[in-house]
Design a protein around this motif. Structure first.
Motif: not given
Lengths: 99, 99, 99, 99, 99, 99, 99
Positions: D1-17
Motif C-alpha cells: 500500500m503506497p499510503g500517504l503521497r503528499r502533505i501540505v502543512l501551515d507552520v509557524l517557526k522562528t527565523h532560526e534554524p
C-alpha cells in the motif's frame, strides 16, 4: 541563417477582400509556414486586424506588398522573432510596472 | 562553461531601423539562438521595446554595441539566466506582498 | 543525498556589478545547474532582485559569499526545495484565506 | 500500500534554524521524495511557512517531530493526497460559490 | 464496464480523526487509485473539506460509509466522471452568464 | 463518419436519482467514451447541472431519453463538437467585445 | 498548397435545426477535420453561436451555403489560419493598449 521567424502586424483594411483570401495569399510566399489573422475592431467600412506570420527567413517587403495589394495598411510591427528557434517574449516583474 | 543563456533588455529606440532588421542583426552573433522583440510603447519619434535573447554564453557588450549602432539605448536589464539549463523565475507567495 | 535543489532569494544590490556578471559568477559553483535573476524594483543607486538557483546539493554559505562579494545583501529566503526531485509549491483553498 | 503521497502543512517557526536546514532535514526521511517550503508572512521573530512534502507512504508523526525539533509548530494540514498516484484537487463550479 | 472514475465530495467533519488517516483509509478500497483532500474552511470544532477520489468503478456507498465512520457528513456531490476515460468539465461562453 | 464527438448540456434535475447513477447510466451507451457532470446551482428540490459527454458518433435522442428517464430536463445545448478530431473553441479578440 | 486551416465564424441562427445537426452537416465536407460550436447568447427565437472549423484547404463558400441552408447568417469572420501548420494568435504588450 534562418533569419526572421515570426512577425506580428497591426493592419487596417477594408472589409473586401475577405480575411480568408488574405491569409491564403500570404501563405503562397514559400518562406511562410503559417498565417493567423484575428479581427479586433470592426467599423462600417474598415476592420483592424492582427496578422501573425511564422516561417523561415521571412521577408518584410513582399509581405507588405501583398497586404497593400489587398487594401491593407500596416500600422505597426508589434512583435518579431528571429533565429534558429522562435523565442517567446518573457514576462518579468518589470512588466507590471512598465506596461 | 555555458555562461549567460538569456537576457531581457528594456530599450528605447527610434522607429528606424525597423524591428525586423534589429532582430536579424542580433541573430548574426553566433552564440545567439533566438531573439524576440515586442513593442510596449510607441511615441511620435521613438518606441520602447523589450528584447529577449537566448543562446549559449551570450556576451553583453557586443549585444549592446549592435543595439546602439541601430539607434537604441538600453534602459535596464530586466532578467538574466545563466547555467547548464535555463531556469525560469519562480513565483512565490512573497511576490504578492513585494511587487 | 541530493540535498538542496532550489533556493529563491530576495536581494538588495548596487547597480554595479551587472546582473549578467552576478549570474555567471553563481553558475561557476559546480553544484549549480542554472540561475535566474529578475529585477522587481530599481532605485537611483540600488535595485531589488529575485535570484532563483537550481542544482544538486546547493550550499547556502558559498552562494551568500558570492552575492555579498558583488555588493548584494540577502533580505530573505523566499522558497527552498530539497530532495530527489524538485517539488513545486501546491496552491490550496487555504491560500485564498491566508495570503 | 503506497499510503500517504503528499502533505501540505501551515507552520509557524522562528527565523532560526534556516529554511534550507529544515528542508534538508525533512528529506533525510527515507520515504520523502521532495520538500518545498515557501514563506508567506514574516514577522520580527517568526515566519509563517507552507511546507509541501511528497513521497511514498509518508508518516505524519516523524515529520511533525522534525518540524517541532526545529522550532516549528504545525497550525494546520491544508491538503493531503494518498494512493497509487497523486490526485490533484479538482476545481468545480461550486468552488466559486463556497470559497 | 469501467463505471464511475471520479467523484468530488463536499464534506463536513470534526477535526479528529486527521485528514491523513481519512485519506489513507479511503485508499484501502481496492478500486481507488488516489485521493486528494483539501480544507476550505476551519471552525473551532469542525472543518469543511473537499474530497476528490479517482479510480475504476468507484462505489459510492462504501466511500460514504468510511467518511461517516470517521465523523464526516457528505453535504453534496459536486462533480462525477464516468466511462472509459476521465472527461474534464468543458468551460463554455454560457458559464460566464449562468455561474 | 465519426459524427458527433462532444456535447455539453445544461440540465435541471431533481436531487434523486444521484449524479453517480446518471453518469454511469449515460456511459452504458456504447458510443460514449466518458461523461463528466458538475453541479452549478443547488435548490431545495432541484439542482442545475452541466453534463459533458464525449465519444464517437454520439446520438442526441437516446442521451436525452436517459436524462429524462432520470428526472432531468435539458435546458440548452451549450457546446457541440463533431469530426475526425475534437476541436476546442478558439478564443478571439472579438470574445472580449461580444461576450 | 494546404490553404485555409481554421476559420472562426460569428453566426446568428434560429433554434432549429439543432446545433448537433449543424455540426455533423459541416463535418460531411471532406476537407473538414473537426467543428466546434458554442452558444454565447440565447433569445426567444434565435441564438448567437461561434463556429470553429479546422481542416485542410477549407472552402468558405460551401461552408457558408451549409450554414445558410440551416437557417444561419454569418455576421463576421473573427479568425482565420492558413498554411502548412496552424499558427495561434500571439498576444503582445500592444494587446493591452489596443483591445
Amino acid at each position: 541563417m534562418p533569419g526572421l521567424r515570426r512577425i506580428v502586424l497591426d493592419v487596417l483594411k477594408t472589409h473586401e477582400p475577405k480575411l480568408t483570401d488574405l491569409a491564403v495569399k500570404l501563405c503562397a510566399l514559400d518562406y511562410v509556414d503559417g498565417v493567423n489573422i484575428t479581427v479586433y475592431e470592426i467599423d462600417k467600412s474598415t476592420e483592424n486586424i492582427k496578422i501573425t506570420i511564422e516561417g523561415m527567413d521571412l521577408q518584410y517587403e513582399p509581405i507588405k506588398d501583398i497586404i497593400e495589394s489587398m487594401n491593407g495598411v500596416i500600422h505597426s510591427i508589434d512583435e518579431v522573432a528571429a533565429g534558429k528557434r522562435i523565442i517567446e517574449e518573457v514576462r518579468t516583474p518589470q512588466d507590471r510596472v512598465k506596461y
